[in-house]
Design a protein around this motif. Structure first.
Motif, mmCIF file in Angstrom:
data_model
loop_
_atom_site.group_PDB
_atom_site.id
_atom_site.type_symbol
_atom_site.label_atom_id
_atom_site.label_comp_id
_atom_site.label_asym_id
_atom_site.label_seq_id
_atom_site.Cartn_x
_atom_site.Cartn_y
_atom_site.Cartn_z
ATOM 1 N N PHE A 180 28.693 -23.576 10.426
ATOM 2 C CA PHE A 180 28.049 -23.395 9.120
ATOM 3 C C PHE A 180 28.856 -22.478 8.210
ATOM 4 C CE2 PHE A 180 25.141 -20.887 6.423
ATOM 5 C CZ PHE A 180 24.559 -21.903 5.685
ATOM 6 N N TYR A 181 29.308 -21.349 8.747
ATOM 7 C CA TYR A 181 29.947 -20.356 7.878
ATOM 8 C C TYR A 181 31.295 -20.827 7.341
ATOM 9 C CZ TYR A 181 33.579 -18.741 11.136
ATOM 10 O OH TYR A 181 34.699 -18.653 11.937
ATOM 11 N N THR A 182 31.910 -21.861 7.986
ATOM 12 C CA THR A 182 33.213 -22.351 7.521
ATOM 13 C C THR A 182 33.083 -23.286 6.321
ATOM 14 O OG1 THR A 182 33.168 -24.240 9.061
ATOM 15 C CG2 THR A 182 34.162 -22.187 9.855
ATOM 16 N N ARG A 183 31.883 -23.695 5.982
ATOM 17 C CA ARG A 183 31.692 -24.577 4.833
ATOM 18 C C ARG A 183 31.793 -23.780 3.536
ATOM 19 N NH1 ARG A 183 32.885 -27.096 8.388
ATOM 20 N NH2 ARG A 183 31.994 -29.021 9.198
ATOM 21 N N LYS A 184 32.224 -24.428 2.479
ATOM 22 C CA LYS A 184 32.353 -23.762 1.190
ATOM 23 C C LYS A 184 30.989 -23.239 0.745
ATOM 24 C CE LYS A 184 36.392 -26.358 -0.409
ATOM 25 N NZ LYS A 184 36.950 -27.241 -1.448
ATOM 26 N N PRO A 185 30.974 -22.143 -0.004
ATOM 27 C CA PRO A 185 29.691 -21.551 -0.403
ATOM 28 C C PRO A 185 28.749 -22.534 -1.079
ATOM 29 C CG PRO A 185 31.463 -20.009 -0.869
ATOM 30 C CD PRO A 185 32.114 -21.286 -0.412
ATOM 31 N N TRP A 186 29.264 -23.418 -1.939
ATOM 32 C CA TRP A 186 28.361 -24.332 -2.642
ATOM 33 C C TRP A 186 27.688 -25.296 -1.681
ATOM 34 C CZ3 TRP A 186 29.067 -29.630 -2.634
ATOM 35 C CH2 TRP A 186 30.336 -30.120 -2.308
ATOM 36 N N LYS A 187 28.392 -25.645 -0.579
ATOM 37 C CA LYS A 187 27.771 -26.516 0.415
ATOM 38 C C LYS A 187 26.685 -25.769 1.180
ATOM 39 C CE LYS A 187 31.709 -29.633 1.109
ATOM 40 N NZ LYS A 187 32.656 -30.219 2.090
ATOM 41 N N ARG A 188 26.925 -24.501 1.488
ATOM 42 C CA ARG A 188 25.906 -23.710 2.192
ATOM 43 C C ARG A 188 24.680 -23.485 1.308
ATOM 44 N NH1 ARG A 188 28.900 -18.628 3.571
ATOM 45 N NH2 ARG A 188 30.771 -19.563 2.712
ATOM 46 N N VAL A 189 24.926 -23.296 0.000
ATOM 47 C CA VAL A 189 23.802 -23.161 -0.929
ATOM 48 C C VAL A 189 22.953 -24.421 -0.908
ATOM 49 C CG1 VAL A 189 23.170 -23.002 -3.366
ATOM 50 C CG2 VAL A 189 24.904 -21.466 -2.437
ATOM 51 N N ILE A 190 23.587 -25.582 -0.917
ATOM 52 C CA ILE A 190 22.850 -26.848 -0.907
ATOM 53 C C ILE A 190 22.044 -26.984 0.378
ATOM 54 C CG2 ILE A 190 23.117 -29.357 -0.756
ATOM 55 C CD1 ILE A 190 25.416 -29.140 -2.739
ATOM 56 N N VAL A 191 22.655 -26.646 1.521
ATOM 57 C CA VAL A 191 21.952 -26.771 2.807
ATOM 58 C C VAL A 191 20.714 -25.886 2.836
ATOM 59 C CG1 VAL A 191 22.113 -26.344 5.288
ATOM 60 C CG2 VAL A 191 24.011 -27.456 4.098
ATOM 61 N N MET A 192 20.847 -24.643 2.373
ATOM 62 C CA MET A 192 19.714 -23.717 2.438
ATOM 63 C C MET A 192 18.678 -24.004 1.349
ATOM 64 S SD MET A 192 20.664 -22.293 5.107
ATOM 65 C CE MET A 192 19.138 -21.396 5.278
ATOM 66 N N PHE A 193 19.134 -24.508 0.204
ATOM 67 C CA PHE A 193 18.203 -24.816 -0.883
ATOM 68 C C PHE A 193 17.441 -26.114 -0.621
ATOM 69 C CE2 PHE A 193 17.399 -26.874 -5.071
ATOM 70 C CZ PHE A 193 16.485 -25.959 -5.575
ATOM 71 N N ALA A 194 18.036 -27.010 0.180
ATOM 72 C CA ALA A 194 17.446 -28.339 0.393
ATOM 73 C C ALA A 194 16.060 -28.266 1.010
ATOM 74 C CB ALA A 194 18.366 -29.190 1.269
ATOM 75 N N GLY A 195 15.816 -27.283 1.895
ATOM 76 C CA GLY A 195 14.497 -27.173 2.516
ATOM 77 C C GLY A 195 13.404 -26.861 1.515
ATOM 78 N N PRO A 196 13.505 -25.728 0.790
ATOM 79 C CA PRO A 196 12.490 -25.440 -0.229
ATOM 80 C C PRO A 196 12.391 -26.524 -1.296
ATOM 81 C CG PRO A 196 13.826 -23.484 0.204
ATOM 82 C CD PRO A 196 14.471 -24.624 0.935
ATOM 83 N N PHE A 197 13.541 -27.116 -1.634
ATOM 84 C CA PHE A 197 13.528 -28.152 -2.669
ATOM 85 C C PHE A 197 12.701 -29.358 -2.228
ATOM 86 C CE2 PHE A 197 15.672 -31.748 -4.972
ATOM 87 C CZ PHE A 197 15.227 -31.399 -6.235
ATOM 88 N N MET A 198 12.720 -29.675 -0.938
ATOM 89 C CA MET A 198 11.898 -30.777 -0.430
ATOM 90 C C MET A 198 10.417 -30.466 -0.624
ATOM 91 S SD MET A 198 13.902 -33.198 0.736
ATOM 92 C CE MET A 198 13.458 -34.134 2.198
ATOM 93 N N ASN A 199 10.031 -29.195 -0.422
ATOM 94 C CA ASN A 199 8.638 -28.807 -0.669
ATOM 95 C C ASN A 199 8.288 -28.944 -2.140
ATOM 96 O OD1 ASN A 199 9.238 -26.405 1.776
ATOM 97 N ND2 ASN A 199 7.667 -27.955 2.019
ATOM 98 N N LEU A 200 9.226 -28.591 -3.023
ATOM 99 C CA LEU A 200 8.985 -28.735 -4.458
ATOM 100 C C LEU A 200 8.817 -30.204 -4.823
ATOM 101 C CD1 LEU A 200 8.804 -27.484 -7.275
ATOM 102 C CD2 LEU A 200 11.290 -27.680 -7.442
#
Length: 433
Positions: free
Chosen positions: A117-137
């Motif tokens: 996980f940590y080797t991915r570019k920051p924007w990809k990590r943001v998408i991965v972590m944001f995707a969960g709450p975004f699904m609830n939205l």
């Protein structure tokens, strides 16, 4: 029958809760796999595993306690500055950091070096972590728009539900006429129950808000056009000034605040009215604003929660509720004396509100919440961009593991707050009736 309906309402909420959790974790899972991150586990619930099945390199399963869920991603934290995954320290704070780092690599397999996980570019990590709450939205918006556009909400209309015989200041909080009270303009004009006001002073009106604004701006003679049993009838009234509740920017009455305005004198009927797409989106926006305000106000609610839980204090209608409280509300909904479609719409609205809360809560920039990981990735991107701008060496990945002691403190506060809400929900629950 009451017990059966209550259990049914709780069961419906429990299913909605499980779907919401699974949907949230699916957002993390799908985006992690999209970016080539290995995910050993996708679990709905906590505690002992009830059922699981492995497909590919991921184990999918259900656990006994349906109060959350998680996915495990390899390499959530980077090695330390010396490149070590495991280290030993006598410091309890340092021990927390190294334990978290070790756990992030405990299922490391040959070939995983390119799937961390940590080797991915920051924007990809943001998408991965944001995707969960975004699904609830997404789920909250879909349910809310579906309910509001197909079923609707109880809305004040221009239909007359009753006509007071006299003018009473709303601040007096009484319904019975007293000697000396002037005759209500609506009653004097011949306004009747079940009339529907279609025009005011010749200006067509279709909703209560527009009619209310026109009435408040008028004193003296006015014409009221009503639809009475299918026939338009023009009534003549002389409006007077009266103390009435003030209205906010959304047209809602402000309890306890009064203004002097024009007064006709009738009670508007409430009807279930479907909203247009534009109105539904606007109302959803208001819900989001209210949700943000509620999150910000959580610390100020603690004294009232404590009093409600331990001192028998009043449990206010806007008091925070947890999963148990929401389940009790769902059970209470099923016992309301309303048509079945009303009950279904209300239960769906409860699930939508729960998903909206999950989105807002998880977006707080605090570990161990998703927002904390997002903040870490954004900070890393800012550091690296600044280093590139000033032609300095790449500072490397931001070590989020160093924030784990803070994460434990935050988690402890959340747990204490959750326990307080749970106790209040059990001994002094919020009641919609």
């Amino acid at each position: 029958m009451t017990i059966l309906l209550t259990v049914l309402g709780i069961a419906v909420f429990a299913v909605g809760l499980l779907i919401s959790i699974a949907w949230h974790e699916l957002g993390h899972l799908s985006t992690a796999k999209l970016f080539g991150i290995r995910v050993p586990q996708y679990m709905v619930g906590f505690g002992p595993t009830v059922w699981s099945r492995k497909k590919g390199d991921t184990e999918y399963g259900l656990k006994a306690i349906p109060l959350g869920g998680y996915i495990r991603m390899i390499g959530m934290f980077p090695p330390d500055a010396q490149g070590r995954i495991e280290a030993r320290s006598t410091s309890p704070w340092r021990g927390m950091i190294e334990d978290a780092r070790s756990a992030a690599f405990e299922e490391l397999e040959p070939g995983d070096e390119t799937r961390l996980f940590y080797t991915r570019k920051p924007w990809k990590r943001v998408i991965v972590m944001f995707a969960g709450p975004f699904m609830n939205l997404i789920l909250a918006v879909a349910i809310f728009l579906g309910v509001s556009m197909s079923f609707g909400f109880a809305t004040q209309t221009t239909k007359v539900a009753g006509v007071p015989k006299c003018v009473i200041e709303q601040s007096q909080n009484r319904e019975t006429c007293a000697k000396g009270d002037p005759v209500s303009p609506g009653y004097a004009a011949g306004l009747r129950t079940n009339d529907r006001i279609v025009a005011f002073n010749g200006k067509p009106v279709k909703d209560w808000s527009a009619l209310s604004d026109l009435i408040r701006k008028t004193t003296g003679p006015a014409t009221i056009t009503v639809d009475r049993a299918g026939t338009d009838t023009v009534l003549h009234a002389t409006l007077v000034s009266n103390q009435v509740l003030a209205k906010d920017s959304d047209g809602q009455a402000i309890e306890g605040k009064y203004v002097t305005a024009g007064y006709l004198g009738f009670i508007s009927a409430s009807e279930i009215v479907p909203l247009s797409f534009t109105d539904s989106v606007g109302r959803m926006g208001t819900m989001l604003e209210d949700g943000v305000d509620s999150i910000v106000a959580l610390p100020s609610k603690i004294p009232d929660l404590w009093n409600a839980a331990f001192d028998g204090g009043e449990r206010k209608a806007d008091s925070p509720v947890g999963v148990v409280g929401a389940a009790r509300i769902s059970g209470e909904v099923m016992n309301l004396d309303q048509p079945t479609q009303n009950l279904i719409a209300t239960l769906l609205f409860v699930v939508a509100s729960f998903n909206l809360s999950l989105f807002l809560f998880n977006m707080l920039p605090l570990l161990p919440l998703d927002g904390g990981h997002i903040a870490g990735a954004l900070w890393e991107a800012a550091r690296r961009n600044l280093a590139r701008l000033f032609k300095r060496p790449d500072p490397g990945p931001f070590d989020v593991a160093k924030l784990m002691p803070v994460a434990y403190v935050v988690a402890g506060i959340f747990i204490c707050f959750t326990v307080l809400v749970l106790i209040a929900d059990v001994v002094n629950p919020v009641k919609i009736s």
